[in-house]
Enzyme design. Structure first.
Site, PDB file in Angstrom:
ATOM      1  CD  GLN A  51      -0.746   0.357   3.739  1.00 52.41           C
ATOM      2  OE1 GLN A  51      -1.265   1.569   4.100  1.00 52.41           O
ATOM      3  NE2 GLN A  51      -1.358  -0.741   4.214  1.00 52.41           N
TER       4      GLN A  51
ATOM      5  NE  ARG B 117      -2.921  12.110   7.711  1.00 57.17           N
ATOM      6  CZ  ARG B 117      -1.494  11.917   7.815  1.00 57.17           C
ATOM      7  NH1 ARG B 117      -0.731  12.211   6.644  1.00 57.17           N
ATOM      8  NH2 ARG B 117      -1.024  11.083   8.688  1.00 57.17           N
TER       9      ARG B 117
ATOM     10  CD  GLU C 257      -4.101   3.200   5.125  1.00 57.66           C
ATOM     11  OE1 GLU C 257      -4.482   3.497   6.408  1.00 57.66           O
ATOM     12  OE2 GLU C 257      -2.998   2.798   5.105  1.00 57.66           O
TER      13      GLU C 257
ATOM     14  CG  ASN D 208      -7.390  12.491   9.447  1.00 55.06           C
ATOM     15  OD1 ASN D 208      -6.658  12.403   8.774  1.00 55.06           O
ATOM     16  ND2 ASN D 208      -7.057  11.774  10.596  1.00 55.06           N
TER      17      ASN D 208
ATOM     18  CG  HIS E  53       3.623  10.874  -9.967  1.00 55.78           C
ATOM     19  ND1 HIS E  53       5.055  11.316 -10.228  1.00 55.78           N
ATOM     20  CD2 HIS E  53       3.787   9.399 -10.520  1.00 55.78           C
ATOM     21  CE1 HIS E  53       5.769  10.326 -10.840  1.00 55.78           C
ATOM     22  NE2 HIS E  53       4.945   9.141 -10.940  1.00 55.78           N
TER      23      HIS E  53
ATOM     24  CG  MET F 200       9.363  13.128 -21.228  1.00 53.85           C
ATOM     25  SD  MET F 200       9.607  12.228 -19.502  1.00 53.85           S
ATOM     26  CE  MET F 200       9.670  10.618 -19.934  1.00 53.85           C
TER      27      MET F 200
ATOM     28  CD  GLU G 112       4.360   8.897 -14.769  1.00 52.25           C
ATOM     29  OE1 GLU G 112       5.030   9.418 -15.722  1.00 52.25           O
ATOM     30  OE2 GLU G 112       4.667   8.466 -13.773  1.00 52.25           O
TER      31      GLU G 112
END
Length: 252
Positions: A76, A80, A143, A147, A180, A211, A226
């Site tokens: 994981q 937040r 995850e 809060n 990212h 790119m 991404e």
């Protein structure tokens, strides 16, 4: 009589024999049978990175994993989120993930939601313990931590790490370490057409910037996602923003 010396003709023959042997080794070392005989460790140890600013990292690709770590997995990454409903809608409805497991901790004022790119039929149904076991053995989960109360705050709440001033006391951008998250898709250009129709915010479409063939979109909290191909990096003449492959500004 053997004088210990080679006449000129013999020296030529010996030299030719050495060259032939070297040529044979050069070719045959990559033949299927000899490749199997040579350990992957030896091949990778010989890799050298010589470009300026690079490190020789070949040893990290070679050999067995350290004793006791063979079953470790990258399970994981946690971010937040301000509003769990909006985040779940993005990761499940836009990116196609599924909610694998969640836990609520009202005594501590937060909930966690684990999402991953799996099929619903593979998720144990109605058994929290089985869902826990499934989740903890599933690589590549995200995850999402909520809060309580953050959903009522104005604007963005969490710093994304990319030259972001969110949450700083002086309002200045910070040099954050987080960059990212990333997903791979069969076709970046087709995926981005879909993301655009769904109203996603792009910081880079496939043809913008130097790119080509990759993109970045934002999740509801501003974290960058991404978009990379599952095959070779290719470019197409026009992307979802109408930008040609030989044009386009850089990252926004």
């Amino acid at each position: 009589q053997n004088t210990g010396k080679l006449n000129p003709m013999n020296r030529v023959l010996v030299a030719l024999a050495i060259l032939l042997a070297l040529a044979h080794n050069q070719v045959s070392c990559f033949s299927p049978t000899s490749f199997q005989r040579r350990s992957k460790s030896n091949l990778q140890t010989n890799l050298k990175m010589t470009s300026e600013g690079s490190l020789d990292v070949s040893r990290f690709m070679a050999g067995a994993r350290p004793e006791g770590t063979q079953k470790y997995l990258m399970q994981q990454v946690m971010v937040r989120v301000k509003d769990p409903t909006k985040s779940l809608e993005f990761y499940c409805d836009v990116l196609g993930f599924k909610l694998v497991m969640y836990r609520e901790f009202p005594q501590w004022g937060f909930n966690v939601y684990f999402v991953a790119p799996v099929n619903s039929v593979d998720i144990p149904e109605g058994d929290p313990d089985a869902q826990w076991d499934y989740c903890m053995n599933l690589p590549g989960c995200i995850e999402l931590t909520w809060n309580y109360g953050s959903e009522t705050e104005d604007g963005l709440v969490y710093n994304t790490g990319n030259g972001d001033a969110t949450g700083t006391a002086d309002g200045k951008q910070v040099r954050g370490g987080f960059g990212h998250l990333g997903i791979t898709v069969p076709d970046v250009y087709e995926a981005c057409e879909r993301f655009k129709k769904l109203g996603c915010t792009f910081t880079k479409t496939p043809n913008s910037g130097g790119m080509k063939g990759l993109a970045f979109i934002k999740d509801p909290d501003g974290y960058l996602i991404e978009i990379l191909p599952q095959g070779p990096m290719i470019s197409k003449p026009i992307d979802c923003d109408g930008i040609a492959a030989d044009g386009g500004e850089g990252y926004k």
